[in-house]
Scaffold this active site. Structure first.
Site, PDB file in Angstrom:
ATOM      1  N   LYS A   1       9.491  33.472 -29.738  1.00 27.26           N
ATOM      2  CA  LYS A   1       9.880  32.921 -28.444  1.00 27.26           C
ATOM      3  C   LYS A   1      10.103  34.085 -27.486  1.00 27.26           C
ATOM      4  CE  LYS A   1      13.330  29.966 -26.198  1.00 27.26           C
ATOM      5  NZ  LYS A   1      14.556  29.145 -26.404  1.00 27.26           N
TER       6      LYS A   1
ATOM      7  N   LYS B   1       6.009  30.483 -28.367  1.00 27.72           N
ATOM      8  CA  LYS B   1       6.427  29.902 -27.094  1.00 27.72           C
ATOM      9  C   LYS B   1       6.563  31.015 -26.069  1.00 27.72           C
ATOM     10  CE  LYS B   1      10.232  27.241 -25.042  1.00 27.72           C
ATOM     11  NZ  LYS B   1      11.570  26.640 -25.258  1.00 27.72           N
TER      12      LYS B   1
END
Length: 326
Positions: free
Chosen positions: A197, A250
């Site tokens: 992320k 992400k």
């Protein structure tokens, strides 16, 4: 010069020929729909920066989830917005907190016919907006935060989540959560780790939706540097070693190289999160008549699948499912 015998256009002449040789498929069952549920509202609240999305009541969430599932989408990930916040984010592990109430309602409605995923983090629940508890210096205390994550995982599993999705990027979070779930007898509850992320500028609209923007500073101290792909793979390998069942990258489109690298490891199924900023840009361009929304969305989601994602979290899920079946 002799004309080449190889003519690639032969297999592009008709829709049927193109479908026959298509290398990458995109189906509704590849998609996961993110949903927001907010405590203390009587009706759904539209999210201005994410046209078509809303903060739901539990009842409107149930209706939205039923519609999305009927469209063929299997996965639903729930983000809760509590009425009360504190420094620890204690509503996150309240058995009667908004996320747990929503999960129970969806599990009652859908049973095992859908895959219910619970976002496991603290930023929506803390009054300072960071993904963990703070130490005396005002910095996120990694190990103290893990203790809270353990509590959250157990109540989310008890509320009916098939999968928990730790998104805080704390070191050792998967190991801590796996241990807590196993100790509580929730050995069948899976973990979808937000393994790579990145500290991205594409999250802005989400922070409006989840009401979890940091009140000070930013998250660069725990989310990953956008410049570092090798580090992302180290994180992915570490999370798998700790017990992650699925690993996530992400955002999606700006990090398709990382999605492909994650897939090539062969360690676990790969999820990619097509995040709020990516969604908002497409919606804004479509609203201005600059692009064909349907074509751009399906092309974008196909590119994420082509890069190696086994599943895609996307706010376009319901629309895309309808377009794919039409």
């Amino acid at each position: 010069m002799a004309f080449p015998q190889h003519r690639p256009r032969r297999l592009r002449r008709t829709p049927a020929l193109r479908a026959l040789v298509r290398e990458t498929s995109l189906d509704a069952s590849d998609l996961i729909a993110p949903l927001f549920v907010k405590e203390g509202i009587a009706d759904p609240v539209a999210i201005a920066s994410m046209p078509g999305q809303a903060q739901h009541t539990v009842e409107s969430l149930r209706k939205a989830a039923a519609q999305i599932r009927a469209a063929g989408v299997l996965g639903l990930i729930v983000f809760g917005v509590p009425a009360k916040k504190d420094a620890e984010g204690s509503e996150a592990w309240n058995p009667d907190g908004i996320t747990q109430r929503a999960l129970r309602a969806l599990r009652d409605d859908l049973g095992d016919d859908a895959v219910l995923i619970a976002d496991l983090c603290l930023d929506e629940y803390t009054d300072h907006g960071h993904c963990g508890v703070l130490d005396d210096r005002g910095e996120v205390d990694n190990d103290a935060t893990l203790e809270r994550y353990r509590r959250i995982a157990v109540v989310q599993a008890e509320a009916g989540a098939h999968i928990v999705g730790p998104s805080g990027m704390m070191d050792g979070q998967v190991d801590a959560i796996r241990g807590a779930l196993d100790d509580a007898g929730a050995t069948d509850t899976a973990i979808m780790a937000y393994a790579a992320k990145f500290a991205s500028a594409f999250y802005g609209p989400f922070r409006d939706a989840a009401e979890g923007a940091p009140r000070f500073g930013d998250r660069t101290g725990y989310q990953q540097d956008p410049a570092n792909a090798d580090e992302a793979l180290r994180e992915i390998r570490a999370d798998v070693a700790e017990g992650a069942d699925i690993v996530m990258v992400k955002p999606a489109v700006p990090y398709l190289d990382v999605v492909r690298a994650a897939k090539d490891t062969g360690l676990a199924p790969v999820a990619a999160y097509h995040v709020s900023g990516e969604y908002a840009m497409i919606k804004a361009a479509a609203a201005n008549g600059w692009i064909d929304e349907r074509k751009v969305v399906l092309e974008t989601l196909t590119s994420i699948r082509r890069a190696g994602a086994d599943m895609i979290l996307t706010y376009h899920a319901e629309d895309a499912a309808g377009w794919l079946s039409g």
